[in-house]
Design a protein around this motif. Structure first.
Motif, PDB file in Angstrom:
ATOM      1  N   THR A   1       0.771  -1.029   0.029  1.00 59.16           N
ATOM      2  CA  THR A   1       0.060   0.025  -0.056  1.00 59.16           C
ATOM      3  C   THR A   1       0.913   1.243   0.008  1.00 59.16           C
ATOM      4  O   THR A   1       1.992   1.168   0.280  1.00 59.16           O
ATOM      5  CB  THR A   1      -0.887   0.047   1.185  1.00 59.16           C
ATOM      6  OG1 THR A   1      -0.005   0.163   2.338  1.00 59.16           O
ATOM      7  CG2 THR A   1      -1.643  -1.223   1.327  1.00 59.16           C
TER       8      THR A   1
ATOM      9  N   GLY B   1      -4.348  -0.078  -3.723  1.00 58.11           N
ATOM     10  CA  GLY B   1      -5.108   0.666  -2.887  1.00 58.11           C
ATOM     11  C   GLY B   1      -6.331   1.288  -3.643  1.00 58.11           C
ATOM     12  O   GLY B   1      -6.707   0.426  -4.610  1.00 58.11           O
TER      13      GLY B   1
ATOM     14  N   ASP C   1      -4.387   4.582   0.363  1.00 60.51           N
ATOM     15  CA  ASP C   1      -4.910   3.452   1.360  1.00 60.51           C
ATOM     16  C   ASP C   1      -5.571   4.054   2.885  1.00 60.51           C
ATOM     17  O   ASP C   1      -5.920   3.424   3.527  1.00 60.51           O
ATOM     18  CB  ASP C   1      -3.811   2.677   1.838  1.00 60.51           C
ATOM     19  CG  ASP C   1      -2.817   3.555   2.315  1.00 60.51           C
ATOM     20  OD1 ASP C   1      -2.573   4.665   2.553  1.00 60.51           O
ATOM     21  OD2 ASP C   1      -1.803   2.657   2.654  1.00 60.51           O
TER      22      ASP C   1
ATOM     23  N   THR D   1      -1.070   8.544   0.217  1.00 60.15           N
ATOM     24  CA  THR D   1      -1.303   8.549  -1.297  1.00 60.15           C
ATOM     25  C   THR D   1      -0.129   8.444  -2.096  1.00 60.15           C
ATOM     26  O   THR D   1       1.036   8.915  -1.721  1.00 60.15           O
ATOM     27  CB  THR D   1      -2.124   9.640  -1.818  1.00 60.15           C
ATOM     28  OG1 THR D   1      -1.374  11.035  -1.667  1.00 60.15           O
ATOM     29  CG2 THR D   1      -3.447   9.790  -1.129  1.00 60.15           C
TER      30      THR D   1
ATOM     31  N   VAL E   1      -6.488  -4.978   1.223  1.00 57.63           N
ATOM     32  CA  VAL E   1      -7.205  -3.724   1.033  1.00 57.63           C
ATOM     33  C   VAL E   1      -8.183  -3.580   2.198  1.00 57.63           C
ATOM     34  O   VAL E   1      -8.331  -2.614   2.673  1.00 57.63           O
ATOM     35  CB  VAL E   1      -7.738  -3.426  -0.314  1.00 57.63           C
ATOM     36  CG1 VAL E   1      -8.419  -2.295  -0.443  1.00 57.63           C
ATOM     37  CG2 VAL E   1      -6.480  -3.414  -1.450  1.00 57.63           C
TER      38      VAL E   1
END
Length: 163
Positions: A38, A57, A78, A82, A131
């Motif tokens: 992530t 993500g 996530d 970013t 996720v």
């Protein structure tokens, strides 16, 4: 040394060599075993530019920018971090903002993830476990993620009429 002792010595030595080889392979693949990283994991690991990995993500809403020909820029988030992604090619049909995505590629020297493959989730109910766990940890989890529709349930209008 008897024949039986020789066999046991050869078998024992073979097993020891096999165990050492397996340990070396697993140690070398330690970071590669994870299906994807992530954006927060990328920041924690300080992955060097040029090293290939998978980034997973959600595509951040409002971040999709289409450029010349097939060039696309978007951000993968996530919940806590970013990462900007650059991709040149045809995006999957199910790719859209706010949906799960996994991109394969490497970071460049500017910190932009240069993807050579982009994979989108296959339907509205699927979400990779990693996720979902990351979203739960960040407090962005909705109760209906992963819920399967009940096709055997009667519609609300007909439930009361049959009783």
């Amino acid at each position: 040394m008897t024949r039986k002792q020789r066999r046991l010595t050869i078998i024992g030595g073979s097993l020891a060599v096999l165990a050492v080889a397996a340990a070396l392979v697993l140690n070398a693949m330690r970071d590669s075993i994870v299906f994807f990283s992530t954006p927060a994991m990328v920041a924690e690991k300080h992955i060097p530019a040029g090293e290939r990995f998978r980034l997973g993500g959600l595509v951040q809403p409002g971040s999709l920018v289409r450029g010349d020909s097939l060039a696309v820029m978007f951000r993968v988030a996530d919940g806590s971090a970013t990462l900007p992604v650059s991709y040149t090619g045809i995006l999957p049909d199910l790719f859209r903002e706010g949906q799960g995505v996994i991109a394969e590629g490497a970071l460049d020297s500017a910190g932009v993830f240069k993807a050579d493959t982009v994979l989108a989730k296959h339907d509205e109910n699927y979400m990779p476990r990693e996720v979902a766990d990351a979203l739960k940890k960040q407090g962005h989890w909705k109760d209906d993620y992963g819920a399967k529709p009940d096709y055997n349930a009667k519609p609300a209008a007909t439930r009361g009429a049959s009783q």
